[in-house]
Motif scaffolding. Structure first.
Motif, mmCIF file in Angstrom:
data_model
loop_
_atom_site.group_PDB
_atom_site.id
_atom_site.type_symbol
_atom_site.label_atom_id
_atom_site.label_comp_id
_atom_site.label_asym_id
_atom_site.label_seq_id
_atom_site.Cartn_x
_atom_site.Cartn_y
_atom_site.Cartn_z
ATOM 1 N N ASP A 118 6.578 1.564 -11.874
ATOM 2 C CA ASP A 118 8.032 1.913 -10.977
ATOM 3 C C ASP A 118 8.217 1.809 -9.551
ATOM 4 O O ASP A 118 7.517 3.340 -8.598
ATOM 5 C CB ASP A 118 8.148 3.217 -12.422
ATOM 6 C CG ASP A 118 8.511 2.962 -13.524
ATOM 7 O OD1 ASP A 118 8.098 2.311 -13.876
ATOM 8 O OD2 ASP A 118 8.323 4.062 -14.390
ATOM 9 N N ILE A 119 9.424 2.390 -9.634
ATOM 10 C CA ILE A 119 10.239 3.021 -8.009
ATOM 11 C C ILE A 119 11.742 3.499 -8.081
ATOM 12 O O ILE A 119 12.425 2.877 -8.478
ATOM 13 C CB ILE A 119 10.040 1.213 -6.842
ATOM 14 C CG1 ILE A 119 8.560 0.998 -6.243
ATOM 15 C CG2 ILE A 119 10.748 1.768 -5.418
ATOM 16 C CD1 ILE A 119 8.370 -0.310 -6.420
ATOM 17 N N ILE A 120 11.653 4.303 -7.297
ATOM 18 C CA ILE A 120 12.888 4.919 -6.747
ATOM 19 C C ILE A 120 13.762 4.587 -5.685
ATOM 20 O O ILE A 120 12.508 4.983 -4.810
ATOM 21 C CB ILE A 120 13.240 6.390 -7.358
ATOM 22 C CG1 ILE A 120 12.780 6.622 -8.833
ATOM 23 C CG2 ILE A 120 14.476 6.918 -7.272
ATOM 24 C CD1 ILE A 120 12.468 7.986 -8.869
ATOM 25 N N TYR A 124 12.979 14.550 -8.438
ATOM 26 C CA TYR A 124 13.809 13.775 -9.078
ATOM 27 C C TYR A 124 13.474 13.845 -10.901
ATOM 28 O O TYR A 124 15.290 13.427 -11.111
ATOM 29 C CB TYR A 124 13.790 12.167 -8.315
ATOM 30 C CG TYR A 124 12.637 12.298 -9.578
ATOM 31 C CD1 TYR A 124 12.006 11.315 -10.155
ATOM 32 C CD2 TYR A 124 11.225 11.565 -8.239
ATOM 33 C CE1 TYR A 124 10.637 10.783 -10.980
ATOM 34 C CE2 TYR A 124 10.033 11.115 -8.530
ATOM 35 C CZ TYR A 124 9.832 10.910 -9.636
ATOM 36 O OH TYR A 124 8.289 10.517 -9.839
ATOM 37 N N CYS A 125 13.145 14.705 -11.621
ATOM 38 C CA CYS A 125 13.098 13.982 -13.402
ATOM 39 C C CYS A 125 13.048 15.870 -13.347
ATOM 40 O O CYS A 125 12.691 16.547 -13.458
ATOM 41 C CB CYS A 125 11.373 14.297 -13.177
ATOM 42 S SG CYS A 125 10.828 13.334 -15.136
ATOM 43 N N VAL A 126 13.973 14.942 -14.727
ATOM 44 C CA VAL A 126 13.968 16.178 -15.711
ATOM 45 C C VAL A 126 13.313 16.247 -17.260
ATOM 46 O O VAL A 126 13.469 16.810 -17.717
ATOM 47 C CB VAL A 126 15.372 15.814 -16.701
ATOM 48 C CG1 VAL A 126 16.593 15.378 -15.803
ATOM 49 C CG2 VAL A 126 15.747 13.914 -17.348
ATOM 50 N N VAL A 127 11.934 15.633 -17.169
ATOM 51 C CA VAL A 127 11.174 15.609 -18.257
ATOM 52 C C VAL A 127 10.674 16.769 -18.651
ATOM 53 O O VAL A 127 10.721 17.422 -19.453
ATOM 54 C CB VAL A 127 10.502 14.151 -17.891
ATOM 55 C CG1 VAL A 127 9.129 14.736 -19.567
ATOM 56 C CG2 VAL A 127 11.268 13.420 -18.254
ATOM 57 N N PRO A 128 10.665 17.691 -17.330
ATOM 58 C CA PRO A 128 9.964 18.653 -17.131
ATOM 59 C C PRO A 128 11.133 19.570 -18.486
ATOM 60 O O PRO A 128 9.915 20.591 -18.780
ATOM 61 C CB PRO A 128 8.796 19.612 -16.111
ATOM 62 C CG PRO A 128 8.688 18.303 -15.845
ATOM 63 C CD PRO A 128 9.954 16.818 -16.038
#
Ligand code: SAM
Ligand code: SF4
Length: 454
Positions: A305-307, A166-170
């Motif tokens: 943290d929870i999504i 789900y994550c854009v960080v990388p």
């Protein structure tokens, strides 16, 4: 070159962006731009952006959009989009913000000064989203600090190799890279000399600090920071559950300055969803780590943290998350509705969840957590806790009716990261004082000071 003028910096997003904004302010200061909190005075405006969720990205565009009119009246004004949205959008940012001058990616800080020179000498619209193997290193300029000079963030590593789906960080911060321990120690020593009492070490997965570079491990880095005179408290974020080592648990237990609080993002209580998220652990493994942690550090405060509403999350999966909250009883949580990011694989997963449905799950989750946060706060009543004084209390929330309105109120934090309000005229910001906790509310504690230690 040296110019004269004012710089206004808007920071959106995480603690790492707060740290980066101070670095940007220091670069601008060295080019002659003094930091201002008055936007109207600005000769250069920087928006340090976040793209973790759609809302944060929209906030950046809407903030920069405001300068279209201002730039017409003040043509010399330089507008800069920095950080994650800049990295993600590159040239495309000019289509949405035509009056933008500079798009400064997450790895372009070392080139910011020469880019300003180029704009000043007439060059138009510069984009720098090049990757850089080196981490930008510069000692902090204490004159550019945000208001809080007692507690500071220190980034120890950048980027991430975990690729949660789900994550854009990388994608926007690049591969994981760790700073040299000597550079971190030098920076924190300088902060301590400037009066900083608490540092929070930042990385997307601090447990893997230094591993790629074959440097000292994260627990060893904590031990080195623990030896710095003048620093009284050490926090860190974020720890990844798949890599939470026993050595780190022992470091939390044994190092006197490391606070007894751990932020350990779980994201979901359902094994099916954790697998689809590519988190690398199961619900059982997460619980096992928490049990080990509580065995060694019985008083540790826990946050997560929870999504909710990740693609294909059923009500059954969501109930697994609700039950995990009941089982672990976190002190606090940060919960988010899943936000589709086009650069992250989950955007192409089937069974996306309806927005109203996500909202309903989020409200249910937050409602349940409120009970546990208050319960954990109530457990503090009667205890004498060390509180680091952060400042004067702002407007007090409901529930403080017993407090005389005329009484001067201060605010601080416990080691476990709980906010405490207390009446006092005799303490100064940065003191660590003992407070007897007398009341607990959903979001904070209240008590009386017993004495100060400077
Ligand atoms: N590295 C940290 C970790 O692994 O837990 C998290 C870093 S991220 C900046 C902070 C939080 O944002 C995550 O823990 C996650 O809960 C949330 N987040 C990340 N991507 C998201 C998305 N697409 N939608 C909703 N929340 C998201
Ligand atoms: Fe994103 Fe996962 Fe890396 Fe955290 S560990 S930054 S959630 S990819």
């Amino acid at each position: 070159m040296k110019y004269s003028g004012y710089a206004y910096i808007k920071t959106i997003g995480c603690q790492m962006n707060v740290y980066d904004s101070e670095k940007l302010a220091a670069i601008l200061n060295s080019y002659g731009y003094e930091k201002t909190i008055d936007m109207d005075k600005a000769d250069i405006v920087v928006c340090n952006t976040c793209s973790i969720r759609h809302k944060a990205e929209e906030k950046a565009f809407s903030f920069l959009g405001r300068f279209a009119k201002i730039k017409k009246k003040k043509p010399h004004l330089i507008t800069v989009m920095a950080g994650c949205v800049a990295q993600q959008e590159g040239e495309k940012a000019f289509a949405r913000v035509p009056h933008l001058d500079i798009v400064l990616g997450t790895q372009a800080f070392s080139r910011f000064g020469p880019i300003i020179d180029a704009i000043k000498s007439g060059k138009k619209k510069i984009v720098d989203i090049k990757n850089s193997a080196m981490i930008y290193e510069a000692l902090p300029d204490t004159s550019c600090f945000e208001e809080n000079k007692i507690s500071k963030f220190v980034t120890i590593m950048q980027g991430c190799d975990n690729f949660c789906t789900y994550c854009v960080v990388p994608h926007v911060r690049g591969r994981e890279r760790s700073r040299l321990p000597a550079a971190i120690i030098e920076e924190i020593t300088l902060l301590a000399a400037a009066g900083v009492k608490e540092v929070t070490l930042l990385g997307q997965n601090v447990n893997s600090y230094g591993q790629k570079e074959a440097q000292i491990s994260f627990p060893k880095l904590l031990a080195a920071v623990n030896d710095i005179a003048g620093i009284h408290r050490i926090r860190f974020a974020t720890s990844h559950p798949k890599d939470l080592s026993s050595d780190l648990i022992y470091a939390i237990r044994d190092l006197d300055k490391v606070c007894s609080h751990l932020h350990l993002p779980v994201q979901s209580g359902s094994n099916k969803i954790l697998k689809k998220m590519n988190r690398g652990y199961t619900r059982e493994k997460y619980i096992d780590r928490i049990l080990k942690l509580r065995k060694e550090c019985p008083d540790i405060a826990l946050s997560t943290d929870i999504i909710v509403g990740f693609p294909s999350e059923t009500w059954g999966d969501f109930k697994d998350t609700m039950n995990l909250l009941r089982e672990i009883e976190f002190d606090s949580i940060f919960a988010f509705a899943y936000s589709d990011r086009s650069s992250a694989p989950a955007a192409r997963f089937s069974d996306q969840i309806d927005e109203d449905e996500k909202k309903e799950r989020l409200n249910n989750l937050l409602g349940l957590q409120e009970y546990y946060t208050e319960k954990k706060n109530k457990e503090q009543i009667g205890k004498i806790l060390d509180v680091l004084v952060e400042g004067k209390s702002g407007k007090l929330r409901d529930g403080f009716d017993h407090v005389q309105k005329s009484m001067e109120q201060m605010v601080g934090r416990t080691q476990s990261n709980k906010i405490v309000h207390f009446p006092s005229k005799d303490v100064i910001i940065g003191d660590i004082i003992k407070i007897r906790i007398e009341n607990a509310y959903p979001h904070s504690l209240w008590g009386h000071p017993l004495g100060a230690q400077r």
